[in-house]
Design a protein around this motif. Sequence first.
Motif, short mmCIF file in Angstrom:
data_model
loop_
_atom_site.label_atom_id
_atom_site.label_comp_id
_atom_site.label_asym_id
_atom_site.label_seq_id
_atom_site.Cartn_x
_atom_site.Cartn_y
_atom_site.Cartn_z
N ASN A 1 2.49 11.99 -12.93
CA ASN A 1 2.16 13.24 -13.62
C ASN A 1 0.66 13.49 -13.45
OD1 ASN A 1 1.67 15.36 -15.33
ND2 ASN A 1 2.53 14.39 -17.17
N PRO A 2 0.24 14.58 -12.78
CA PRO A 2 -1.20 14.79 -12.54
C PRO A 2 -2.01 14.94 -13.82
CG PRO A 2 0.08 16.75 -11.97
CD PRO A 2 1.07 15.66 -12.21
N GLU A 3 -1.35 15.28 -14.93
CA GLU A 3 -2.06 15.42 -16.20
C GLU A 3 -2.20 14.07 -16.91
OE1 GLU A 3 -0.43 18.48 -18.66
OE2 GLU A 3 -0.09 19.83 -16.96
N ALA A 4 -1.40 13.09 -16.48
CA ALA A 4 -1.49 11.74 -17.06
C ALA A 4 -1.30 10.73 -15.94
CB ALA A 4 -0.44 11.56 -18.15
N PRO A 5 -2.28 10.62 -15.01
CA PRO A 5 -2.14 9.72 -13.86
C PRO A 5 -2.05 8.26 -14.29
CG PRO A 5 -4.39 10.56 -14.03
CD PRO A 5 -3.58 11.33 -15.02
N ARG B 1 -8.96 8.24 -13.66
CA ARG B 1 -9.85 9.17 -14.34
C ARG B 1 -10.24 10.33 -13.43
NH1 ARG B 1 -15.31 9.73 -14.81
NH2 ARG B 1 -15.66 7.89 -13.50
N MET B 2 -10.47 10.02 -12.16
CA MET B 2 -10.84 11.06 -11.21
C MET B 2 -9.64 11.90 -10.78
SD MET B 2 -14.07 10.93 -10.83
CE MET B 2 -15.51 9.86 -10.93
N ARG B 3 -8.44 11.33 -10.84
CA ARG B 3 -7.24 12.06 -10.39
C ARG B 3 -6.71 13.00 -11.47
NH1 ARG B 3 -5.40 6.88 -9.11
NH2 ARG B 3 -3.59 7.13 -10.47
N LYS B 4 -7.16 12.81 -12.69
CA LYS B 4 -6.59 13.59 -13.78
C LYS B 4 -6.91 15.08 -13.61
CE LYS B 4 -6.24 13.75 -18.81
NZ LYS B 4 -6.63 13.14 -20.09
N GLN B 5 -5.88 15.91 -13.78
CA GLN B 5 -6.04 17.37 -13.67
C GLN B 5 -5.87 18.00 -15.04
OE1 GLN B 5 -3.46 19.02 -10.69
NE2 GLN B 5 -4.07 17.53 -9.12
N GLN C 1 0.83 -1.21 0.00
CA GLN C 1 0.00 0.00 0.00
C GLN C 1 0.86 1.26 0.00
OE1 GLN C 1 -2.51 -0.79 3.46
NE2 GLN C 1 -4.26 -1.14 2.13
N HIS C 2 1.93 1.25 0.78
CA HIS C 2 2.84 2.40 0.82
C HIS C 2 3.47 2.64 -0.54
CE1 HIS C 2 5.89 5.20 2.23
NE2 HIS C 2 6.81 4.43 1.69
N LEU C 3 3.89 1.56 -1.21
CA LEU C 3 4.51 1.71 -2.52
C LEU C 3 3.50 2.22 -3.54
CD1 LEU C 3 6.66 -1.57 -2.61
CD2 LEU C 3 7.46 0.78 -2.24
N ILE C 4 2.26 1.76 -3.46
CA ILE C 4 1.21 2.26 -4.37
C ILE C 4 0.98 3.75 -4.13
CG2 ILE C 4 -1.26 2.14 -4.89
CD1 ILE C 4 -1.11 -0.87 -4.34
N GLN C 5 0.90 4.15 -2.86
CA GLN C 5 0.68 5.56 -2.54
C GLN C 5 1.85 6.42 -3.03
OE1 GLN C 5 0.07 6.34 1.64
NE2 GLN C 5 -0.96 8.25 1.23
N ARG C 6 3.08 5.94 -2.81
CA ARG C 6 4.25 6.71 -3.27
C ARG C 6 4.27 6.82 -4.79
NH1 ARG C 6 10.01 4.08 -2.30
NH2 ARG C 6 9.40 4.27 -0.10
N CYS C 7 3.89 5.74 -5.45
CA CYS C 7 3.84 5.74 -6.91
C CYS C 7 2.86 6.79 -7.43
CB CYS C 7 3.47 4.34 -7.40
SG CYS C 7 3.45 4.14 -9.18
N ILE C 8 1.69 6.87 -6.79
CA ILE C 8 0.66 7.83 -7.23
C ILE C 8 1.08 9.26 -6.89
CG2 ILE C 8 -1.72 8.57 -6.78
CD1 ILE C 8 -2.45 5.61 -6.51
N GLU C 9 1.74 9.46 -5.76
CA GLU C 9 2.20 10.79 -5.38
C GLU C 9 3.22 11.35 -6.36
OE1 GLU C 9 3.65 10.19 -1.45
OE2 GLU C 9 1.67 10.41 -0.49
#
Length: 426
Positions: free
Chosen positions: A380-384, A420-424, A369-377
Amino acid sequence: MQLSLQAKQQMQLTMTPQLRQAIDMLHYSIDEMDDLLAEENERSPLITIQFKRTRSHRPKSAELNEPQWVEPSSEQFGDHSISYDELTQLVRLQFHNRQEQQLVLALLPYIQSNGYLDLEAVPLQRPLIEKGVTLLQQVGPPGIGAMSVEQCLYFQAKEAEFSNKKLVLQIIQYHLQDLAKQQLKYIATKCEVTLEDVLEAIQAIRTLQPYPCQIDTYEKVDTLIPDVIIERDGEALFFSIHPTYAPTITFHQPEHWHQYDQEAKQFVRDQQLRYFWLKRSLEKRYETLHRFMTHIVERQRPFFLQGETELQPLTMREVAEQLNVHESTISRVTMNKWLETPHGLYPFKQLFQPKLHTATGTVSRTKVQHLIQRCIEQENPEAPLSDQQIVAHLSSQYEIKISRRTVQKYREALGISSSRMRKQFV
């Protein structure tokens, strides 16, 4: 057919009420043991039980926790005002599940006078906090314990009777920043509604309060007391068990009691047997927890030294086999108990992590879970990253092979939206 009478010997364990209570003592929380020992003190005139609490772990003073913004006015609170005493009573009445009740009670000391949760001060991991805040909505004013303005408004809107609730929630959840910049046409386009619909939703949002509620006092709160405290001195680890586990028990045998009548003598004997049973039961409870913690400190040493990302895969069955006890005994030992570590407060159950197999061995769920969270952090917010891309990343970078559905489950447990929801949009 011939009838015959045969004698047969058979061993059978009969569980007496005393034996059952001795077993139950393992899963008693500190508060439950307080009640039990207080009851014993009252019902047994020849037995005295003494113990004292360790540090109370109360939050910092109100002055230290006071936020740096201007104190809100009563109009910003609406009609919502509640005291910590009322909140505590509501929690105890609402939640019959012991773990849920303890989790919500653990958050109450960290709710500020304006109803928001002081997130940085809470010594719990984020998924537990999220769960506790969600549960808290069942008892307090809508939005109480919120960690942000968005969350506060979202909880209120969920309870409100808006005809356009779906759009209101969508704007609060994804477009508050756009609303602050008056980008109304952009919001209408993204939500696929008309500009008039957006304006109507804004009017509904304006009826919500920016602060959840007003808390009357800060001192009258039951705080969660850890059963075990882990302390670190360099690379050495030490643990101490709460005094309730090892109280001082004294039996006051009357002088010349052998001269009493038969009924009085029997009473003294019963009290003495009660004393020996209670003393042995408490000693067994302490001994079992001490053996458990000695083993756990060794097995979860990386966690205690480095933090929750280093929790090792471990099951109750493995611990039970190592300690030569039944798995149900380990389950009772860990029930309703909390552990204070150098990295925060954790339920005992958190020490047990299911195994995920990798190319180089096994890894715990918390680590993944920590690795998934770090990966998402770091994305690129424009291409999550999609869940499948995260699967590929974990496989190539850490040799961890898990399915896309597992990534989705862990991501949702962390409170992280889909790609899709994280995309900025710029």
